[in-house]
Design a protein around this motif. Structure first.
Motif: not given
Length: 98
Positions: A1-4, A51-60, A66-75, A83-88
């Motif tokens: 998973m990408n992280k920042i 479906e509101e999201l565009d697969k051509a874009k990058e999302y943070y 960082g836990g729930r956003s990590g789960k969302a990133c995995q999905f 997708v990139t998870n914002v750690t912290g």
């Protein structure tokens, strides 16, 4: 998973980067402030709103720590999204709020 880190994300935004940030916290948490320009999609709504999201874009993705956003990133990554998870999370965010 990408992280920042929240600090690096804030720097990119301060440098004028146009980033797609998704806040997956609940309504009451977001009411206390969110990253300017962030789209609010609570974690539980991600599957039905994907479906509101565009697969051509990058999302943070950001939450409180960082836990729930990590789960969302995995999905979302499993669905083919960049997708990139914002750690912290917001606990580490020192930038502006709206």
């Amino acid at each position: 998973m990408n992280k920042i880190s929240a600090k690096k994300l804030a720097k990119l935004m301060n440098d004028g980067e146009k980033l797609n940030v998704i806040d997956v916290r609940e309504d009451a948490e977001v009411a206390m402030g969110k990253i300017p320009g962030a789209t609010h999609i609570p974690l539980g709504q991600i599957p039905e709103r994907v479906e509101e999201l565009d697969k051509a874009k990058e999302y943070y993705l950001v939450c409180m720590s960082g836990g729930r956003s990590g789960k969302a990133c995995q999905f979302l990554a499993s669905q083919g999204y960049n997708v990139t998870n914002v750690t912290g999370g917001m606990m580490s965010w020192n930038g502006e709020l709206e």
